[in-house]
Write a protein that holds these residues in place. Structure first.
Motif, mmCIF file in Angstrom:
data_model
loop_
_atom_site.group_PDB
_atom_site.id
_atom_site.type_symbol
_atom_site.label_atom_id
_atom_site.label_comp_id
_atom_site.label_asym_id
_atom_site.label_seq_id
_atom_site.Cartn_x
_atom_site.Cartn_y
_atom_site.Cartn_z
ATOM 1 N N PHE A 288 0.810 -1.224 0.000
ATOM 2 C CA PHE A 288 0.000 0.000 0.000
ATOM 3 C C PHE A 288 0.835 1.262 0.000
ATOM 4 N N ARG A 289 1.898 1.218 0.810
ATOM 5 C CA ARG A 289 2.697 2.431 0.965
ATOM 6 C C ARG A 289 4.046 2.227 0.284
ATOM 7 N N GLY A 290 4.660 3.324 -0.099
ATOM 8 C CA GLY A 290 5.953 3.219 -0.779
ATOM 9 C C GLY A 290 5.767 2.802 -2.231
ATOM 10 N N PHE B 259 -10.691 -1.083 -9.261
ATOM 11 C CA PHE B 259 -9.511 -1.313 -8.414
ATOM 12 C C PHE B 259 -9.591 -2.689 -7.733
ATOM 13 N N TYR B 260 -10.748 -2.979 -7.128
ATOM 14 C CA TYR B 260 -10.871 -4.250 -6.387
ATOM 15 C C TYR B 260 -10.998 -5.452 -7.317
ATOM 16 N N SER B 261 -11.649 -5.269 -8.445
ATOM 17 C CA SER B 261 -11.780 -6.375 -9.378
ATOM 18 C C SER B 261 -10.400 -6.753 -9.917
ATOM 19 N N GLY C 180 6.249 -7.893 7.467
ATOM 20 C CA GLY C 180 5.868 -7.243 6.210
ATOM 21 C C GLY C 180 4.765 -6.214 6.359
ATOM 22 N N THR C 181 4.777 -5.511 7.479
ATOM 23 C CA THR C 181 3.785 -4.443 7.647
ATOM 24 C C THR C 181 4.475 -3.170 8.110
ATOM 25 N N SER C 182 3.948 -2.032 7.607
ATOM 26 C CA SER C 182 4.488 -0.754 8.068
ATOM 27 C C SER C 182 3.977 -0.466 9.481
ATOM 28 N N ALA C 183 3.020 -1.243 9.954
ATOM 29 C CA ALA C 183 2.470 -1.120 11.312
ATOM 30 C C ALA C 183 2.049 0.314 11.625
ATOM 31 N N VAL D 192 10.129 -8.565 10.794
ATOM 32 C CA VAL D 192 10.675 -9.021 9.510
ATOM 33 C C VAL D 192 10.212 -8.015 8.471
ATOM 34 N N ASN D 193 11.133 -7.253 7.913
ATOM 35 C CA ASN D 193 10.741 -6.196 6.973
ATOM 36 C C ASN D 193 11.907 -5.866 6.046
ATOM 37 N N MET D 194 11.572 -5.516 4.826
ATOM 38 C CA MET D 194 12.559 -5.058 3.841
ATOM 39 C C MET D 194 13.248 -3.783 4.291
ATOM 40 N N ASN E 249 13.611 1.114 8.372
ATOM 41 C CA ASN E 249 12.911 2.228 9.040
ATOM 42 C C ASN E 249 11.503 1.853 9.476
ATOM 43 N N ASP E 250 10.970 0.741 8.968
ATOM 44 C CA ASP E 250 9.592 0.396 9.309
ATOM 45 C C ASP E 250 9.510 -0.422 10.597
ATOM 46 N N GLU E 251 9.845 0.275 11.685
ATOM 47 C CA GLU E 251 9.710 -0.354 13.002
ATOM 48 C C GLU E 251 8.281 -0.136 13.492
HETATM 49 C C1 BJW Z 1 8.315 -6.184 2.879
HETATM 50 C C2 BJW Z 1 8.502 -6.745 1.603
HETATM 51 C C3 BJW Z 1 9.030 -8.051 1.558
HETATM 52 C C4 BJW Z 1 7.679 -4.792 1.325
HETATM 53 N N1 BJW Z 1 9.333 -8.693 2.712
HETATM 54 N N2 BJW Z 1 8.641 -6.831 3.992
HETATM 55 C C5 BJW Z 1 -5.331 5.538 16.117
HETATM 56 C C6 BJW Z 1 -4.410 6.496 15.767
HETATM 57 C C7 BJW Z 1 -4.470 7.106 14.513
HETATM 58 C C8 BJW Z 1 -5.448 6.761 13.582
HETATM 59 C C9 BJW Z 1 -6.364 5.815 13.945
HETATM 60 C C10 BJW Z 1 -6.288 5.216 15.193
HETATM 61 N N3 BJW Z 1 -7.298 4.315 15.259
HETATM 62 C C11 BJW Z 1 -7.975 4.322 14.089
HETATM 63 C C12 BJW Z 1 -7.431 5.246 13.267
HETATM 64 C C13 BJW Z 1 -7.886 5.557 11.882
HETATM 65 C C14 BJW Z 1 -7.408 4.557 10.844
HETATM 66 C C15 BJW Z 1 -5.882 4.517 10.845
HETATM 67 O O1 BJW Z 1 -5.249 3.634 11.376
HETATM 68 N N4 BJW Z 1 -5.253 5.468 10.190
HETATM 69 C C16 BJW Z 1 -3.799 5.491 10.105
HETATM 70 C C17 BJW Z 1 -3.366 5.522 8.647
HETATM 71 C C18 BJW Z 1 -3.249 6.618 10.918
HETATM 72 N N5 BJW Z 1 -7.959 3.249 11.117
HETATM 73 C C19 BJW Z 1 -9.155 2.874 10.679
HETATM 74 O O2 BJW Z 1 -9.878 3.665 10.093
HETATM 75 C C20 BJW Z 1 -9.633 1.473 11.010
HETATM 76 N N6 BJW Z 1 -10.942 1.532 11.562
HETATM 77 C C21 BJW Z 1 -11.193 2.009 12.760
HETATM 78 O O3 BJW Z 1 -10.322 2.353 13.530
HETATM 79 O O4 BJW Z 1 -12.523 2.066 13.040
HETATM 80 C C22 BJW Z 1 -12.970 2.659 14.251
HETATM 81 C C23 BJW Z 1 -14.447 2.427 14.322
HETATM 82 C C24 BJW Z 1 -14.968 1.771 15.416
HETATM 83 C C25 BJW Z 1 -16.354 1.551 15.481
HETATM 84 C C26 BJW Z 1 -17.187 1.981 14.460
HETATM 85 C C27 BJW Z 1 -16.655 2.619 13.351
HETATM 86 C C28 BJW Z 1 -15.266 2.845 13.273
HETATM 87 C C29 BJW Z 1 -9.762 0.648 9.741
HETATM 88 C C30 BJW Z 1 -8.478 0.435 9.050
HETATM 89 C C31 BJW Z 1 -8.720 -0.336 7.757
HETATM 90 C C32 BJW Z 1 -7.487 -0.408 6.882
HETATM 91 N N7 BJW Z 1 -7.865 -0.888 5.601
HETATM 92 C C33 BJW Z 1 -6.850 -1.120 4.580
HETATM 93 C C34 BJW Z 1 -7.574 -1.478 3.252
HETATM 94 C C35 BJW Z 1 -8.130 -2.889 3.301
HETATM 95 C C36 BJW Z 1 -8.773 -3.280 2.026
HETATM 96 C C37 BJW Z 1 -7.801 -3.347 0.890
HETATM 97 O O5 BJW Z 1 -6.876 -4.170 0.905
HETATM 98 O O6 BJW Z 1 -7.953 -2.564 -0.040
HETATM 99 O O7 BJW Z 1 -5.994 -2.178 4.986
HETATM 100 S S1 BJW Z 1 -5.727 0.250 4.341
HETATM 101 C C38 BJW Z 1 -4.318 -0.747 4.069
HETATM 102 O O8 BJW Z 1 -3.356 -0.586 5.140
HETATM 103 C C39 BJW Z 1 -4.807 -2.200 4.171
HETATM 104 C C40 BJW Z 1 -3.682 -2.865 4.905
HETATM 105 O O9 BJW Z 1 -4.114 -4.058 5.502
HETATM 106 C C41 BJW Z 1 -3.269 -1.808 5.881
HETATM 107 C C42 BJW Z 1 -1.880 -1.976 6.425
HETATM 108 O O10 BJW Z 1 -0.925 -1.884 5.428
HETATM 109 P P1 BJW Z 1 0.327 -2.870 5.446
HETATM 110 O O11 BJW Z 1 -0.111 -4.244 5.250
HETATM 111 O O12 BJW Z 1 1.154 -2.576 6.628
HETATM 112 O O13 BJW Z 1 1.053 -2.430 4.083
HETATM 113 P P2 BJW Z 1 2.099 -1.248 3.855
HETATM 114 O O14 BJW Z 1 2.167 -1.042 2.397
HETATM 115 O O15 BJW Z 1 1.813 -0.072 4.709
HETATM 116 O O16 BJW Z 1 3.462 -1.864 4.369
HETATM 117 C C43 BJW Z 1 4.109 -2.927 3.701
HETATM 118 C C44 BJW Z 1 5.379 -3.232 4.464
HETATM 119 O O17 BJW Z 1 5.991 -4.361 3.892
HETATM 120 C C45 BJW Z 1 6.409 -2.084 4.407
HETATM 121 O O18 BJW Z 1 6.893 -1.892 5.717
HETATM 122 C C46 BJW Z 1 7.499 -2.634 3.494
HETATM 123 O O19 BJW Z 1 8.794 -2.171 3.857
HETATM 124 C C47 BJW Z 1 7.374 -4.113 3.745
HETATM 125 N N8 BJW Z 1 7.813 -4.990 2.644
HETATM 126 N N9 BJW Z 1 8.123 -5.890 0.634
HETATM 127 C C48 BJW Z 1 9.153 -8.086 3.868
HETATM 128 N N10 BJW Z 1 9.268 -8.707 0.352
#
Ligand code: BJW
Length: 296
Positions: free
Chosen positions: A39-41, A70-72, A239-242, A264-266, A269-271
């Motif tokens: 998603f990021r980067g 996008f989703y399809s 593999g998550t930016s957490a 475990v991350n590439m 900086n992604d601690e």
């Molecule tokens: C490798 C590699 C290799 C690359 N080997 N490593 C508290 C604080 C601040 C904000 C909030 C908070 N609480 C809630 C929020 C708001 C929001 C949020 O978190 N915002 C932040 C951005 C700040 N959260 C929400 O809105 C959540 N809902 C919620 O809190 O609801 C409250 C509520 C309660 C009751 C009623 C109503 C509401 C929902 C969050 C949903 C996230 N959805 C997505 C889309 C899913 C569908 C889809 O796939 O399209 O989920 S967004 C996207 O990010 C997706 C992912 O699962 C998620 C995380 O991304 P991920 O997996 O970490 O990917 P990347 O790209 O970020 O990182 C990849 C990593 O891999 C990198 O580190 C690379 O270096 C590494 N890498 N290749 C190893 N080969």
């Protein structure tokens, strides 16, 4: 050749083997070497759109056609992709270890396809292959919908066969619509999948968008699993930016119960947001290479 320093490997494996409560928190990097973008980067852009901008209820209500395209596309790519050695290594660990739980943010279906035990796999953000009604008052929900494309209008465009020298295979080759130079049609409600129950709502992907609550049952299961024991020994953050909550907060809840953290991350900086502490591990590199090595 090993990418993991021997001393780290030994101390990590000693911890893993003596642990009785272990969590794996997974993100998009796990599936990167299966060819699915993160998603990021780099790779976080789909056409001209930031992928996280399309993962919102607002985007769906403004342009459901674009969001469905996008989703399809992602359903199609995920169906073409294969689980990689990291998915298999985790599934194998989950089978052999009691007190193990995987929390996956991924929606691509690759962990289930690697035969990860279902009772030890919690899908925090749903699945690309769940579909539900977007009408607030209709509770239609369907899982394991692998129809690709879900409606004909969402079929990927193919190479234009107008050039008589084009072979049939080339003419039928699907075009990569993540590339903005490939044109895509504008789709309105009439082209998109409708709810078979209420007959008027649009179906939408059964994933969790920003601002939406995570599935109640999933959160409930995790909360009770975590409450079962006073201690958690280890959380692996793979593999998550957490950066997305509440998923990222599981690192802190595990730490609060005494867990050591292994990242475990590439990208070094992604601690986790709460940083690294003494006794944590950072295994830098491709999860598909590192996990089979450290989970042996
Ligand atoms: C490798 C590699 C290799 C690359 N080997 N490593 C508290 C604080 C601040 C904000 C909030 C908070 N609480 C809630 C929020 C708001 C929001 C949020 O978190 N915002 C932040 C951005 C700040 N959260 C929400 O809105 C959540 N809902 C919620 O809190 O609801 C409250 C509520 C309660 C009751 C009623 C109503 C509401 C929902 C969050 C949903 C996230 N959805 C997505 C889309 C899913 C569908 C889809 O796939 O399209 O989920 S967004 C996207 O990010 C997706 C992912 O699962 C998620 C995380 O991304 P991920 O997996 O970490 O990917 P990347 O790209 O970020 O990182 C990849 C990593 O891999 C990198 O580190 C690379 O270096 C590494 N890498 N290749 C190893 N080969």
């Amino acid at each position: 050749a090993s990418v993991v320093p021997q001393a780290d490997l030994e101390s990590f494996q000693a911890c893993l083997n003596s642990s009785t409560r272990v969590i794996a928190l997974l993100g998009a990097g796990l599936s990167a070497s299966s060819g699915l973008p993160t998603f990021r980067g780099a790779g976080g852009l789909w056409r001209t759109h930031d992928a996280t901008d399309l993962a919102t209820p607002q985007a769906f209500s403004q342009n459901p056609g674009l969001v469905w395209q996008f989703y399809s596309y992602r359903r199609h790519m995920a169906l073409q992709a294969k689980p990689n050695p990291a998915h298999y290594a985790l599934a194998e660990l989950a089978r052999r270890k009691d007190g193990f739980m995987t929390l996956s943010q991924n929606v691509d279906g690759l962990s289930p396809r690697a035969n990860h035990p279902e009772d030890k796999l919690k899908l925090l953000h749903g699945s690309l292959f769940n579909v539900k009604c977007s009408d607030f008052f209709c509770n239609y929900f369907e899982s394991n919908n692998y129809t690709d494309p879900i409606v004909p209008a969402l079929a990927l465009p193919t190479q234009n066969g107008s050039d008589p020298t084009t072979t049939e295979a080339l003419a039928n080759r699907e075009l990569d619509i993540s590339d903005e130079r490939v044109s895509i049609p504008e789709l309105d409600h009439s082209h998109l999948p409708k709810c078979p129950r209420c007959q008027h709502g649009l179906l939408r992907p059964g994933v969790v968008w920003f601002g939406e609550a995570l599935p109640k049952q999933v959160i409930g299961d995790i909360t009770s699993w975590m409450a079962d024991s006073e201690k958690i020994d280890l959380i692996m953050v793979i593999g998550t930016s957490a950066k997305v909550y509440p998923a990222a907060a599981y690192v802190d809840s595990a730490r609060a119960k005494g867990a050591r953290v292994a990242v475990v991350n590439m990208d070094r900086n992604d601690e986790p947001a709460s940083g690294m502490r003494d006794g944590d591990w950072f295994f830098q590199g491709d999860a598909a290479q590192i996990l089979p090595e450290i989970l042996k």
